[in-house]
Design a protein around this motif. Structure first.
Motif, mmCIF file in Angstrom:
data_model
loop_
_atom_site.group_PDB
_atom_site.id
_atom_site.type_symbol
_atom_site.label_atom_id
_atom_site.label_comp_id
_atom_site.label_asym_id
_atom_site.label_seq_id
_atom_site.Cartn_x
_atom_site.Cartn_y
_atom_site.Cartn_z
ATOM 1 N N LEU A 72 0.829 -1.203 0.000
ATOM 2 C CA LEU A 72 0.000 0.000 0.000
ATOM 3 C C LEU A 72 0.861 1.249 0.000
ATOM 4 O O LEU A 72 1.993 1.239 0.463
ATOM 5 C CB LEU A 72 -0.914 0.017 1.231
ATOM 6 N N LYS A 73 0.286 2.346 -0.503
ATOM 7 C CA LYS A 73 0.988 3.611 -0.565
ATOM 8 C C LYS A 73 0.169 4.689 0.149
ATOM 9 O O LYS A 73 -1.055 4.720 0.039
ATOM 10 C CB LYS A 73 1.229 4.031 -2.007
ATOM 11 N N GLY A 74 0.868 5.564 0.861
ATOM 12 C CA GLY A 74 0.205 6.658 1.558
ATOM 13 C C GLY A 74 -0.123 7.816 0.630
ATOM 14 O O GLY A 74 0.484 7.976 -0.440
ATOM 15 N N PRO A 75 -1.071 8.675 1.019
ATOM 16 C CA PRO A 75 -1.528 9.768 0.148
ATOM 17 C C PRO A 75 -0.462 10.816 -0.150
ATOM 18 O O PRO A 75 -0.513 11.465 -1.200
ATOM 19 C CB PRO A 75 -2.708 10.370 0.917
ATOM 20 N N ASN A 76 0.498 11.010 0.739
ATOM 21 C CA ASN A 76 1.506 12.048 0.516
ATOM 22 C C ASN A 76 2.534 11.672 -0.540
ATOM 23 O O ASN A 76 3.338 12.512 -0.953
ATOM 24 C CB ASN A 76 2.219 12.399 1.816
ATOM 25 N N THR A 77 2.504 10.432 -0.984
ATOM 26 C CA THR A 77 3.406 10.041 -2.074
ATOM 27 C C THR A 77 2.956 10.621 -3.408
ATOM 28 O O THR A 77 3.762 10.778 -4.323
ATOM 29 C CB THR A 77 3.477 8.505 -2.215
ATOM 30 N N LEU A 78 1.667 10.947 -3.533
ATOM 31 C CA LEU A 78 1.079 11.261 -4.837
ATOM 32 C C LEU A 78 1.173 12.740 -5.183
ATOM 33 O O LEU A 78 0.865 13.608 -4.356
ATOM 34 C CB LEU A 78 -0.383 10.819 -4.858
ATOM 35 N N ILE A 79 1.594 13.014 -6.403
ATOM 36 C CA ILE A 79 1.646 14.369 -6.947
ATOM 37 C C ILE A 79 1.144 14.326 -8.383
ATOM 38 O O ILE A 79 0.961 13.251 -8.962
ATOM 39 C CB ILE A 79 3.084 14.953 -6.907
ATOM 40 N N GLY A 80 0.940 15.500 -8.974
ATOM 41 C CA GLY A 80 0.378 15.569 -10.309
ATOM 42 C C GLY A 80 1.410 15.731 -11.415
ATOM 43 O O GLY A 80 2.620 15.738 -11.190
ATOM 44 N N HIS A 81 0.898 15.858 -12.624
ATOM 45 C CA HIS A 81 1.683 16.119 -13.830
ATOM 46 C C HIS A 81 2.458 17.436 -13.683
ATOM 47 O O HIS A 81 1.981 18.394 -13.074
ATOM 48 C CB HIS A 81 0.700 16.203 -15.000
ATOM 49 N N ASN A 142 10.108 -1.999 2.000
ATOM 50 C CA ASN A 142 9.730 -1.304 3.226
ATOM 51 C C ASN A 142 9.202 0.099 2.925
ATOM 52 O O ASN A 142 9.210 0.564 1.788
ATOM 53 C CB ASN A 142 10.894 -1.284 4.229
ATOM 54 N N LEU A 143 8.749 0.789 3.955
ATOM 55 C CA LEU A 143 8.089 2.075 3.762
ATOM 56 C C LEU A 143 8.990 3.114 3.124
ATOM 57 O O LEU A 143 8.541 3.949 2.335
ATOM 58 C CB LEU A 143 7.584 2.595 5.116
ATOM 59 N N ARG A 144 10.280 3.092 3.453
ATOM 60 C CA ARG A 144 11.186 4.110 2.925
ATOM 61 C C ARG A 144 11.433 3.952 1.430
ATOM 62 O O ARG A 144 11.850 4.898 0.770
ATOM 63 C CB ARG A 144 12.509 4.082 3.682
ATOM 64 N N VAL A 145 11.186 2.760 0.891
ATOM 65 C CA VAL A 145 11.378 2.530 -0.545
ATOM 66 C C VAL A 145 10.217 3.100 -1.355
ATOM 67 O O VAL A 145 10.414 3.759 -2.377
ATOM 68 C CB VAL A 145 11.517 1.021 -0.839
ATOM 69 N N LYS A 146 8.995 2.879 -0.906
ATOM 70 C CA LYS A 146 7.826 3.128 -1.736
ATOM 71 C C LYS A 146 6.813 4.116 -1.154
ATOM 72 O O LYS A 146 5.728 4.276 -1.701
ATOM 73 C CB LYS A 146 7.117 1.796 -2.014
#
Length: 252
Positions: A72-81, A142-146
């Motif tokens: 799973l991935k947390g929301p703060n990983t995501l950014i836009g174009h 682990n979390l720090r990778v992804k």
């Protein structure tokens, strides 16, 4: 139809592709240089598959998995174009991963493969960066990778499911500073989209705007500060991202 979410005039707008411009939900037409791209939907749970292409598994000297490897991935990983991804100063190997993103359209539980596409809203492009310095086990990243902030660009478009005749036969490419560095096809996925939806929905409920990142083919190489990375999927879109350093986030 290609849909987007953008910020314009201090307000978040739904928009559609309008030639070389965008048409906002209120009818105004604006240029791409006038807006800030957001992720095309507001994601809920984000699932990501590891080693879902046999050539990528072989590239990493691993056998193809017998069951989907999902994290799973947390929301703060995501950014836009057209946004910026932060490269930690202490890492030596950070690579892109061009991935087809599947957007769920309605609540799904115990879905059979033959019905899976009924629950898909559409598709987008994702670039799921990985930092190999932090990798402990390819099967259990682990979390720090992804889960680093800004390390998963998504967009620019949400393409309606009905507009893609065969999502399992799309060309994927990545260019770094205009040089082709990765090329593959979704036809080479180990677990196809219906299989993934059947698997996930067999033990949990999927909801509208959940996102499934379906893995990447071989060809991942290191990137550095200043690199412009373009991940593109046939019929879905072209996602542009620039890597910046820690100093851009440091207040002096």
């Amino acid at each position: 139809m290609r849909r987007a979410r953008v910020a314009y005039g201090g307000v978040i707008h739904e928009a559609i592709e309008w030639g070389n411009q965008l048409k906002l939900a209120d009818g105004r037409v604006v240029g791409e240089d006038e807006i800030m791209w957001l992720t095309p939907i507001e994601p809920r749970t984000v699932f990501a598959l590891g080693l879902n292409y046999a050539d990528h598994a072989a590239e990493l000297s691993f056998d193809a998995p017998s069951d989907p490897l999902v994290f799973l991935k947390g929301p703060n990983t995501l950014i836009g174009h057209q946004a910026y991804t932060r490269r930690p100063a202490d890492v030596t190997y950070m690579h892109y991963e061009c991935e087809l993103a599947v957007i769920i359209g309605e609540t799904a539980r115990n879905v059979q493969k033959e019905d899976a596409y009924k629950y898909v809203k559409g598709y987008s492009v994702a670039n799921d960066y990985a930092i190999r310095d932090y990798l402990e086990n390819y099967y259990r990243p682990n979390l720090r990778v992804k889960n680093r902030d800004t390390c998963t660009p998504l967009g620019p478009w949400l393409v309606d499911v009905m507009d893609i005749a065969d999502p399992m036969n799309l060309r994927l490419t990545t260019h770094v500073n205009s040089e082709l560095v990765q090329e593959g096809t979704t036809a080479d996925m180990i677990f196809d989209i219906p299989s993934i939806i059947e698997y996930l929905s067999s033990f949990m409920t999927l909801n509208e705007n959940d996102v499934i990142l379906t893995g990447t083919p071989k060809g991942s190489v290191n990137t550095v500060v200043g690199d412009v990375v373009v991940t593109e999927i046939e019929g879905i879109g072209r996602l542009v991202n620039t890597i910046i350093g820690e100093e851009a986030f440091t207040n002096r």
